[in-house]
Design a protein around this motif. Structure first.
Motif, PDB file in Angstrom:
ATOM      1  N   ALA A  35       3.179  -1.195   7.094  1.00 25.40           N
ATOM      2  CA  ALA A  35       3.290  -1.510   8.522  1.00 25.40           C
ATOM      3  C   ALA A  35       2.843  -0.250   9.242  1.00 25.40           C
ATOM      4  N   PHE A  36       1.769  -0.349   9.954  1.00 21.72           N
ATOM      5  CA  PHE A  36       1.265   0.834  10.632  1.00 21.72           C
ATOM      6  C   PHE A  36       1.818   0.909  12.050  1.00 21.72           C
ATOM      7  N   GLY A  37       2.218   2.083  12.410  1.00 23.15           N
ATOM      8  CA  GLY A  37       2.722   2.371  13.749  1.00 23.15           C
ATOM      9  C   GLY A  37       2.354   3.814  14.020  1.00 23.15           C
ATOM     10  N   VAL A  38       3.381   4.608  14.260  1.00 21.43           N
ATOM     11  CA  VAL A  38       3.160   6.037  14.437  1.00 21.43           C
ATOM     12  C   VAL A  38       2.805   6.606  13.073  1.00 21.43           C
ATOM     13  N   GLU A  39       1.591   7.067  12.942  1.00 23.40           N
ATOM     14  CA  GLU A  39       1.120   7.546  11.637  1.00 23.40           C
ATOM     15  C   GLU A  39       1.084   9.068  11.623  1.00 23.40           C
ATOM     16  N   ARG A  40       2.259   9.634  11.417  1.00 19.54           N
ATOM     17  CA  ARG A  40       2.297  11.087  11.294  1.00 19.54           C
ATOM     18  C   ARG A  40       3.349  11.456  10.253  1.00 19.54           C
ATOM     19  N   ARG A  41       3.118  12.569   9.611  1.00 19.22           N
ATOM     20  CA  ARG A  41       4.026  13.037   8.563  1.00 19.22           C
ATOM     21  C   ARG A  41       5.430  13.172   9.152  1.00 19.22           C
ATOM     22  N   GLY A  42       6.403  12.584   8.447  1.00 20.39           N
ATOM     23  CA  GLY A  42       7.802  12.695   8.853  1.00 20.39           C
ATOM     24  C   GLY A  42       8.306  11.555   9.714  1.00 20.39           C
ATOM     25  N   ALA A  43       7.415  10.767  10.295  1.00 20.13           N
ATOM     26  CA  ALA A  43       7.851   9.644  11.137  1.00 20.13           C
ATOM     27  C   ALA A  43       8.327   8.497  10.243  1.00 20.13           C
ATOM     28  N   PRO A  44       9.332   7.733  10.688  1.00 18.77           N
ATOM     29  CA  PRO A  44       9.767   6.574   9.899  1.00 18.77           C
ATOM     30  C   PRO A  44       8.618   5.578   9.700  1.00 18.77           C
ATOM     31  N   VAL A  45       8.472   5.096   8.474  1.00 17.99           N
ATOM     32  CA  VAL A  45       7.435   4.122   8.139  1.00 17.99           C
ATOM     33  C   VAL A  45       8.052   3.015   7.285  1.00 17.99           C
ATOM     34  N   GLU A  46       7.359   1.893   7.220  1.00 17.76           N
ATOM     35  CA  GLU A  46       7.766   0.790   6.361  1.00 17.76           C
ATOM     36  C   GLU A  46       6.567   0.337   5.538  1.00 17.76           C
ATOM     37  N   ALA A  47       6.860  -0.126   4.348  1.00 22.62           N
ATOM     38  CA  ALA A  47       5.860  -0.761   3.502  1.00 22.62           C
ATOM     39  C   ALA A  47       6.537  -1.971   2.869  1.00 22.62           C
ATOM     40  N   PHE A  48       5.717  -2.911   2.422  1.00 21.76           N
ATOM     41  CA  PHE A  48       6.258  -4.176   1.942  1.00 21.76           C
ATOM     42  C   PHE A  48       5.590  -4.597   0.644  1.00 21.76           C
ATOM     43  N   ALA A  49       6.304  -5.424  -0.111  1.00 24.96           N
ATOM     44  CA  ALA A  49       5.730  -6.069  -1.295  1.00 24.96           C
ATOM     45  C   ALA A  49       6.299  -7.477  -1.383  1.00 24.96           C
ATOM     46  N   ARG A  50       5.500  -8.371  -1.899  1.00 26.21           N
ATOM     47  CA  ARG A  50       5.930  -9.739  -2.199  1.00 26.21           C
ATOM     48  C   ARG A  50       5.561 -10.029  -3.642  1.00 26.21           C
ATOM     49  N   ILE A  51       6.446 -10.771  -4.306  1.00 27.61           N
ATOM     50  CA  ILE A  51       6.227 -11.146  -5.698  1.00 27.61           C
ATOM     51  C   ILE A  51       6.590 -12.620  -5.834  1.00 27.61           C
ATOM     52  N   ASP A  52       5.717 -13.387  -6.517  1.00 31.31           N
ATOM     53  CA  ASP A  52       5.969 -14.810  -6.673  1.00 31.31           C
ATOM     54  C   ASP A  52       5.301 -15.310  -7.952  1.00 31.31           C
ATOM     55  N   ASP A  53       5.756 -16.472  -8.404  1.00 30.90           N
ATOM     56  CA  ASP A  53       5.119 -17.129  -9.546  1.00 30.90           C
ATOM     57  C   ASP A  53       3.851 -17.860  -9.134  1.00 30.90           C
ATOM     58  N   GLU A  54       3.696 -18.092  -7.847  1.00 29.11           N
ATOM     59  CA  GLU A  54       2.549 -18.822  -7.288  1.00 29.11           C
ATOM     60  C   GLU A  54       1.703 -17.873  -6.443  1.00 29.11           C
ATOM     61  N   PRO A  55       0.449 -18.226  -6.183  1.00 25.48           N
ATOM     62  CA  PRO A  55      -0.367 -17.390  -5.288  1.00 25.48           C
ATOM     63  C   PRO A  55       0.325 -17.221  -3.933  1.00 25.48           C
ATOM     64  N   ILE A  56       0.198 -16.044  -3.364  1.00 25.37           N
ATOM     65  CA  ILE A  56       0.864 -15.706  -2.102  1.00 25.37           C
ATOM     66  C   ILE A  56      -0.155 -15.790  -0.972  1.00 25.37           C
ATOM     67  N   THR A  57       0.149 -16.609   0.009  1.00 26.30           N
ATOM     68  CA  THR A  57      -0.753 -16.748   1.149  1.00 26.30           C
ATOM     69  C   THR A  57      -0.186 -16.115   2.415  1.00 26.30           C
ATOM     70  N   ASP A  58       1.098 -15.835   2.441  1.00 28.30           N
ATOM     71  CA  ASP A  58       1.748 -15.231   3.603  1.00 28.30           C
ATOM     72  C   ASP A  58       1.358 -13.757   3.681  1.00 28.30           C
ATOM     73  N   ARG A  59       0.803 -13.354   4.800  1.00 24.62           N
ATOM     74  CA  ARG A  59       0.388 -11.959   4.988  1.00 24.62           C
ATOM     75  C   ARG A  59       1.190 -11.260   6.082  1.00 24.62           C
ATOM     76  N   SER A  60       2.277 -11.889   6.537  1.00 25.86           N
ATOM     77  CA  SER A  60       3.076 -11.311   7.617  1.00 25.86           C
ATOM     78  C   SER A  60       4.030 -10.249   7.066  1.00 25.86           C
ATOM     79  N   GLN A  61       4.610  -9.477   7.999  1.00 24.81           N
ATOM     80  CA  GLN A  61       5.590  -8.485   7.600  1.00 24.81           C
ATOM     81  C   GLN A  61       6.801  -9.177   6.986  1.00 24.81           C
ATOM     82  N   VAL A  62       7.507  -8.467   6.153  1.00 26.84           N
ATOM     83  CA  VAL A  62       8.702  -8.994   5.509  1.00 26.84           C
ATOM     84  C   VAL A  62       9.864  -8.889   6.488  1.00 26.84           C
TER      85      VAL A  62
END
Length: 183
Positions: free
Chosen positions: A40-67
């Motif tokens: 999740a891109f927002g304030v992109e500077r060292r030390g700023a709070p950031v988020e990243a996401f992963a999805r795992i499924d048995d089927e192909p994943i089509t959802d590209r939204s944030q978790v």
């Protein structure tokens, strides 16, 4: 795995949250699951709070939204617990994994989810000589859940980091896995 597993990672810029999300997705893929990882891109500077996401499924994943309703939340920097609602949207049957020396009870988090703590930074220092906790947290996620297989974590870690660095990262992942895995 019966339903899509969603993972949200909280860290600070420069801690490797995006790398951790990619390692999670690669380990899941190594186990035969469909997976995706994205920041999740927002304030992109060292030390700023950031988020990243992963999805795992048995089927192909089509959802590209944030978790928004994660099954698992990983907190790389424990100071974020005081300034970010890390449990927001976390499923009641989910797991909140925090990189800290403190016990789950000492964190004072208001959640029905299971709270697991692991001192991934100390594990990283011991095995890598540096406080880079990504692979330790990857191993801890495998130990605290059934979303990743530890053998896949080892394979992906070894292939992502070459030679001696890969071996050290595998040892860090194994140590964190052993610390949080039920006996």
């Amino acid at each position: 795995m019966s339903a899509v597993e969603q993972i949200r990672i909280h860290g600070r810029g420069g801690q490797g949250s995006v790398t951790l999300a990619h390692l999670v997705a690669e380990a899941a893929f190594e186990s035969g699951a469909w997976a995706q990882a994205f920041p999740a891109f927002g304030v992109e500077r060292r030390g700023a709070p950031v988020e990243a996401f992963a999805r795992i499924d048995d089927e192909p994943i089509t959802d590209r939204s944030q978790v928004r309703s994660p099954s698992y939340v990983i907190v790389q920097d424990p100071t974020l617990v005081e300034i970010v609602d890390v449990a927001e949207g976390l499923r009641e049957d989910g797991t909140l994994l925090v990189n800290t020396e403190e016990s789950p009870e000492d964190l004072g988090l208001e959640t029905e989810a299971e709270v697991v703590t692991v001192d991934a930074t100390s594990i990283a220092r011991e095995h890598l000589g540096r406080p880079i906790a990504n692979t330790a947290l990857l191993g801890a996620l495998a130990g605290a859940s059934d979303v990743l297989e530890v053998d896949s974590v080892r394979t992906v870690t070894e292939s992502s980091f070459e030679g001696e660095i890969g071996e050290k990262n595998v040892r860090a992942a194994d140590a964190a896995y052993a610390e949080v895995s039920p006996a």
